[in-house]
Every structure is written in structure tokens, then in C-alpha cells.
Design a protein around this motif. Sequence first.
Motif, PDB file in Angstrom:
ATOM      1  N   ALA A  57       2.171   3.562 -11.442  1.00 45.18           N
ATOM      2  CA  ALA A  57       3.223   2.750 -10.900  1.00 45.18           C
ATOM      3  C   ALA A  57       4.182   2.295 -11.705  1.00 45.18           C
ATOM      4  CB  ALA A  57       2.692   1.827 -10.078  1.00 45.18           C
ATOM      5  N   GLY A  99      -3.905   8.222  -4.514  1.00 49.14           N
ATOM      6  CA  GLY A  99      -3.488   7.254  -3.518  1.00 49.14           C
ATOM      7  C   GLY A  99      -4.559   7.175  -2.315  1.00 49.14           C
ATOM      8  N   GLY A 142      -0.121   7.020  -6.245  1.00 50.51           N
ATOM      9  CA  GLY A 142      -1.099   7.720  -6.121  1.00 50.51           C
ATOM     10  C   GLY A 142      -0.931   9.211  -6.213  1.00 50.51           C
ATOM     11  N   LEU A 183      -7.089  -1.558  -7.298  1.00 47.48           N
ATOM     12  CA  LEU A 183      -6.074  -0.509  -6.771  1.00 47.48           C
ATOM     13  C   LEU A 183      -4.958  -0.423  -7.895  1.00 47.48           C
ATOM     14  CD1 LEU A 183      -5.976  -0.806  -3.066  1.00 47.48           C
ATOM     15  CD2 LEU A 183      -7.495   0.621  -4.619  1.00 47.48           C
ATOM     16  N   TRP A 184      -4.374  -1.468  -8.126  1.00 48.41           N
ATOM     17  CA  TRP A 184      -3.365  -1.526  -9.247  1.00 48.41           C
ATOM     18  C   TRP A 184      -3.670  -1.161 -10.667  1.00 48.41           C
ATOM     19  CZ3 TRP A 184       1.428  -0.936  -7.865  1.00 48.41           C
ATOM     20  CH2 TRP A 184       1.966  -1.397  -6.837  1.00 48.41           C
ATOM     21  N   ASN A 241      -4.193   2.742 -10.877  1.00 47.48           N
ATOM     22  CA  ASN A 241      -3.041   3.453 -10.443  1.00 47.48           C
ATOM     23  C   ASN A 241      -1.869   3.112 -11.466  1.00 47.48           C
ATOM     24  OD1 ASN A 241      -3.602   5.666  -8.704  1.00 47.48           O
ATOM     25  ND2 ASN A 241      -2.964   4.377  -6.977  1.00 47.48           N
ATOM     26  N   TYR A 255       0.762  -1.086  -0.082  1.00 42.51           N
ATOM     27  CA  TYR A 255      -0.123  -0.094   0.037  1.00 42.51           C
ATOM     28  C   TYR A 255       0.758   1.295   0.047  1.00 42.51           C
ATOM     29  CZ  TYR A 255      -4.736  -2.026   0.555  1.00 42.51           C
ATOM     30  OH  TYR A 255      -5.858  -2.492   0.101  1.00 42.51           O
ATOM     31  N   PHE A 307      -7.419  -5.310  -4.302  1.00 44.81           N
ATOM     32  CA  PHE A 307      -6.122  -4.874  -4.370  1.00 44.81           C
ATOM     33  C   PHE A 307      -5.891  -4.870  -6.005  1.00 44.81           C
ATOM     34  CE2 PHE A 307      -1.808  -6.340  -4.925  1.00 44.81           C
ATOM     35  CZ  PHE A 307      -1.123  -5.720  -4.090  1.00 44.81           C
ATOM     36  N   THR A 328       1.984  -9.050  -1.175  1.00 44.56           N
ATOM     37  CA  THR A 328       2.790  -7.801  -1.829  1.00 44.56           C
ATOM     38  C   THR A 328       3.307  -8.093  -3.090  1.00 44.56           C
ATOM     39  OG1 THR A 328       3.042  -6.863   0.144  1.00 44.56           O
ATOM     40  CG2 THR A 328       4.477  -5.968  -1.102  1.00 44.56           C
ATOM     41  N   GLN A 367       1.553   1.858  -3.561  1.00 47.42           N
ATOM     42  CA  GLN A 367       0.318   2.172  -4.035  1.00 47.42           C
ATOM     43  C   GLN A 367      -0.015   3.920  -3.734  1.00 47.42           C
ATOM     44  OE1 GLN A 367      -1.124   0.344  -6.199  1.00 47.42           O
ATOM     45  NE2 GLN A 367      -2.899   1.749  -6.571  1.00 47.42           N
TER      46      GLN A 367
END
Length: 327
Positions: free
Chosen positions: A115, A45, A38, A108-109, A112, A31, A105, A150, A34
Amino acid sequence: MEKKKLVACDVDGVFAPILKIQGQPGIDSGYFAQFVAGQLAGGRGPKFLADAEVIYSIGVQVQVAQANGRSVDLTEKQRNVLDEYAEFLPSLQKLVPGIDYPAVFARLWKENKPATLKLLESVGSEYPSMNGADGFIKEFLAQVWLISMTPRPIISAFGKRFGVPAERIMATDVSVVDGNILGLSNGVKSIVQGKRKQELLQKLLGDFPGLPIAIGDSSGDWEMLRFSNDQGGLAIAFLPNQGLLRKVLSLENAVVFCEADFTALSRVVREFDGRTASISPSKNICTVEQCVEKFDELSATISKEREKQEQFYGPLGEQLFEKLTGA
């Protein structure tokens, strides 16, 4: 003759501390990356992290309500988050216990995309480690496997600092194109969490027979810890959250650490011979029987310790955050 041991360890919450960054609590290394991504993408983020917190709170409410035979009353904010994530959280839409965190999860990836592989590797190389973790990993280097939800680039870079070979790192695989992270390599199936952790440990024992010792701190580690116990090995709940703490009470070979004491952790791994009775008593370690007797007291102690860890390592996280974002 002493049995060969296979030590399967979660990373975040065990070797890498959970931080409080920019006012956001409960940040692990995944996170954290992340959150940085963000910020670099225009401050998105915090919103996703806040959404994850709301989803978690809904899951807790659902489980408590169903355990007591009550209906669930959600706030407008909670319902709005559910609507936004409806495609990814069908189980929550039906108010069935259990959250599809892998789907969260993945979302989220996916959102964003800025990254980068370089960012993830930088986080893994520089994310703070718990005091004493390096000594433990180096002592059991030939026996340690890192099994984490992770992303792999983070855990690989983190493990490399302590000499953990790449082949003994099992983590969530991400898709990398031109140096950019474009999501998970195989959708939610890529997530190393829950049942997947158990499956990986089971495969390891097939390839490298030995006495399993599983170490974790959250409910996502439960299946791995339970499997270790069922195979005659040891389940170690290391500063566990309340969900994991309640679950380990059903295990025969389990101990609970209420402090981040790696000297004691090393001793436990050395002493365990298939029986918890082989482990020397310690004020920082509780047996299942002791947990049952003093559950509320122990739960409060662990919560305070987890908060203390967030505060203690927070400044290091803030420094790394500033370095990576140029703030």
C-alpha cells in the motif's frame, strides 16, 4: 442567544458509503484501500477481509452466548482464524466479549506493505460520497470535525474535496517511508476508534467550548456518542448497525436515522438546542422512545437501507477499483 455547536462526525457509513466490492460486502474506504493494495500484491486482500468477517462473527457469538449464560461452540474455520491471529487477539482466545479491532486493523496494514501513500490519497480523492453529504458538510463547514478510524491520508483527501481544513481531521496515523505505508505510526495507539474518539471529542470541547453533536453509524462510535449525550449534547445514530442501535437506547439526547437523509440531518443540527424536544418530528428520524417500542421493526428497516446503499453505490466502487488496479 444560540449556543455554538461542535459537530463531530464519523466518515465511513455517514458521508462515505459502505460498499460491496468484488463480492465482498461491508467495505468502507479504509478496507477499500486495503482491498486494492491486496489485489496489487497478488490477491491477498480478500483473505484478510474474509478473516475480519470471521472475527466479527465470533465476537457476535461470544456476546450472545454470554448474555444467555451459554458456552460458545466455534467452527473449525473460526478456530483456525483465531489461531492465526492469536498474538493480536488474546481477548478472543479467552472468549471475553469485545474484539480488539485496532489490533486486527494493524495486522492488515502490516501484512499489506505494498500500500502506498499515493494509493490512499487516490482513494480519498475519488471514493464515492453519499448523495447530499457535500451539502451538509459545506453548510456546517465552520463547525464540522471529521473523526475516523480510517487512515489519515484517505480522510484528509476526502475532506479536502469539501473544504474541511486539515486541522479539523482526526484519523488513524500511518507510517510512511519512501511513499510506502509500513503500518501504523504508533502501533494500535494510533487507532482512532472507540474510547479514542471520546478522548478526542473531549479535548475538542476543552479547546472549543460548545454544544456537541456527535454522528456515527457503528459500535466504534458509541463512546463518542455517549460522551456527547453526557455533556448535554446530541447523539445521532446514522443508519446504525445493530450494536450501536441497542446501545443508544440508554441515552437521553439521541435520535436514530433510518434513512440517509442529509436534508433532515441538516435540520436536526440547526434545530437542536440541548433538548431532543426541539427537533421537529420526521418519518426518517426516531427518538429513543420510538426505538424501544419498535426495535425489531426499526432494526430491519435500517438493515434493508444499509443493504440498499451497498447496492446503489457498488457500481461506483467497482469503477474506482478497476481504475486503481488496472483491471
